[in-house]
Design an enzyme around this catalytic site. Structure first.
Site, PDB file in Angstrom:
ATOM      1  N   ARG A   9       0.814  -1.244   0.009  1.00  0.00           N
ATOM      2  CA  ARG A   9       0.023  -0.110   0.267  1.00  0.00           C
ATOM      3  C   ARG A   9       0.797   1.347   0.132  1.00  0.00           C
ATOM      4  O   ARG A   9       1.763   1.313   0.744  1.00  0.00           O
ATOM      5  CB  ARG A   9      -0.917  -0.085   1.166  1.00  0.00           C
ATOM      6  N   GLU A  62      -4.062   7.703  -5.222  1.00  0.00           N
ATOM      7  CA  GLU A  62      -4.284   6.943  -6.545  1.00  0.00           C
ATOM      8  C   GLU A  62      -5.711   7.364  -6.716  1.00  0.00           C
ATOM      9  O   GLU A  62      -6.490   7.295  -6.082  1.00  0.00           O
ATOM     10  CB  GLU A  62      -4.290   5.542  -6.098  1.00  0.00           C
ATOM     11  N   HIS A  68      -1.040   0.785  -9.929  1.00  0.00           N
ATOM     12  CA  HIS A  68      -1.673  -0.318  -9.240  1.00  0.00           C
ATOM     13  C   HIS A  68      -2.355  -1.281 -10.155  1.00  0.00           C
ATOM     14  O   HIS A  68      -3.605  -1.496  -9.947  1.00  0.00           O
ATOM     15  CB  HIS A  68      -2.737   0.361  -8.299  1.00  0.00           C
TER      16      HIS A  68
HETATM   17  C1  GLV Z   1      -5.175  -4.958  -4.425  1.00  0.00           C
HETATM   18  O1  GLV Z   1      -4.263  -4.011  -4.104  1.00  0.00           O
HETATM   19  C2  GLV Z   1      -5.375  -5.806  -3.007  1.00  0.00           C
HETATM   20  O2  GLV Z   1      -5.301  -5.355  -1.924  1.00  0.00           O
HETATM   21  O3  GLV Z   1      -5.762  -6.767  -3.326  1.00  0.00           O
END
Ligand code: GLV
Length: 317
Positions: free
Chosen positions: A228, A257, A276
């Site tokens: 994250r 994001e 992402h």
């Molecule tokens: C993606 O970022 C997830 O948390 O699966």
């Protein structure tokens, strides 16, 4: 005796390819959508909520919670990270929470390998020289024998560690015991050529990787983040990249994001940036993988068996 129908509210984009799998479920009263009317209409009676925070277009869970009622028993996160789902109210409630633990890990691990090799082999330079038809020999680094500190040793961290080990890298797992004490963390980083962040976002991990952490890393070390964004203090990372203290960063996640157009990362030559999307595999399709995880849990829920991927709500992952 006929079992009562389960009222399932799926807060996912209706166009999500795997959503069709929900429409075929027997014994289920399904509401599917992420618009305010669907949520306000179905949440009060819902027993189970399938919630995606990242698949696109869904409201934050804090806007969903006020609509839920006493029948709610279980919320499943389509993502592994539950930071956008786990509101204080949900955490304090008796509602069970599960996540997509372990579902998207393989592709993240491949991105980690890409990150290591991208900088070791100067991939940007290769692309640029080829574009310019320039034959210019230069020296490269070897990944074999280098050390990676893997911060966050859950499903993602372990899978990344396995992939980096196959490159011949030495892995130092960094779990909660080490991150709780900054001296321990920094001592480990002092040995590391690669700092791989795979930690969930919790109050304990926010800005865990800050100016002091980057200063502790071996000079020229590589930072990879597949967990994250806010686990990394981006301002500190930018400063460390500009100073050459950090040699390069391969990032799939960001503090904000989508990454704003004016963000310095876009223009930085020593940053490899993924929107992402490194978990979004085509085959098997990532939404299919995510849906399988929910359905496996759902089938156990119906049979009153323990769920497969429970989240520890107090810990936040
Ligand atoms: C993606 O970022 C997830 O948390 O699966």
């Amino acid at each position: 005796m006929k079992r009562p129908r389960v009222r399932l509210l799926a807060i996912v984009p209706p166009a999500l390819p795997a959503a069709a799998r929900l429409r075929g479920l027997r014994g289920v009263a399904l509401a599917l959508g992420c618009d305010a009317a669907t949520i306000a209409g179905a949440a009060p009676e819902a027993e189970v909520i399938l919630y995606s925070s990242l698949a696109g277009g869904t409201p934050p869970f804090r806007d969903v919670w006020p609509h839920t009622g006493p029948s709610l028993r279980w919320v499943h996160s389509f993502e592994a990270g539950v930071d956008r789902l786990l509101t204080p109210e949900l955490a304090a409630s008796a509602v069970r929470v599960t996540n997509a633990r372990g579902v998207y890990t393989e592709s993240l691990a491949e991105f980690a390998v890409l990150g290591v090799l991208w900088f070791a082999k100067q991939a940007r330079r290769l692309v640029e020289q080829q574009r310019a038809r320039r034959w210019e020999q230069f020296e490269v680094e070897l990944a074999r024998g280098r050390t990676a500190a893997v911060v966050g040793y859950g499903a993602v961290g372990r899978t990344c560690a396995g992939a980096l080990r196959k490159l011949g890298m030495k892995i130092v797992p960094v779990g909660r015991a080490e991150t709780a004490e900054r001296e321990k963390l920094h001592a480990i980083l002092g040995q590391a050529d690669v700092l791989l962040a795979a930690a969930p976002l919790t109050p304990a991990t926010r800005h865990l990787l800050d100016a002091a952490a980057f200063a502790a890393l071996k000079r020229g070390g590589i930072v990879i983040n597949v967990g994250r964004g806010p686990v990394v203090d981006e301002a500190a990372l930018i400063a460390a990249l500009q100073a050459g203290q950090v040699g390069g960063a391969a990032l799939d996640v960001f503090e904000r994001e989508p990454l704003p157009p004016e963000h310095p990362f876009w223009a930085m030559e020593n940053v490899l940036l993924s929107p992402h999307a490194t978990d979004r595999t085509r085959t098997p399709h990532w939404t299919e993988l995510g849906m399988r995880c929910f359905l496996a849990n759902f089938s156990r829920y119906r049979r009153r068996l323990p769920l497969l991927t429970p989240v520890n709500k107090a810990a936040g992952y």
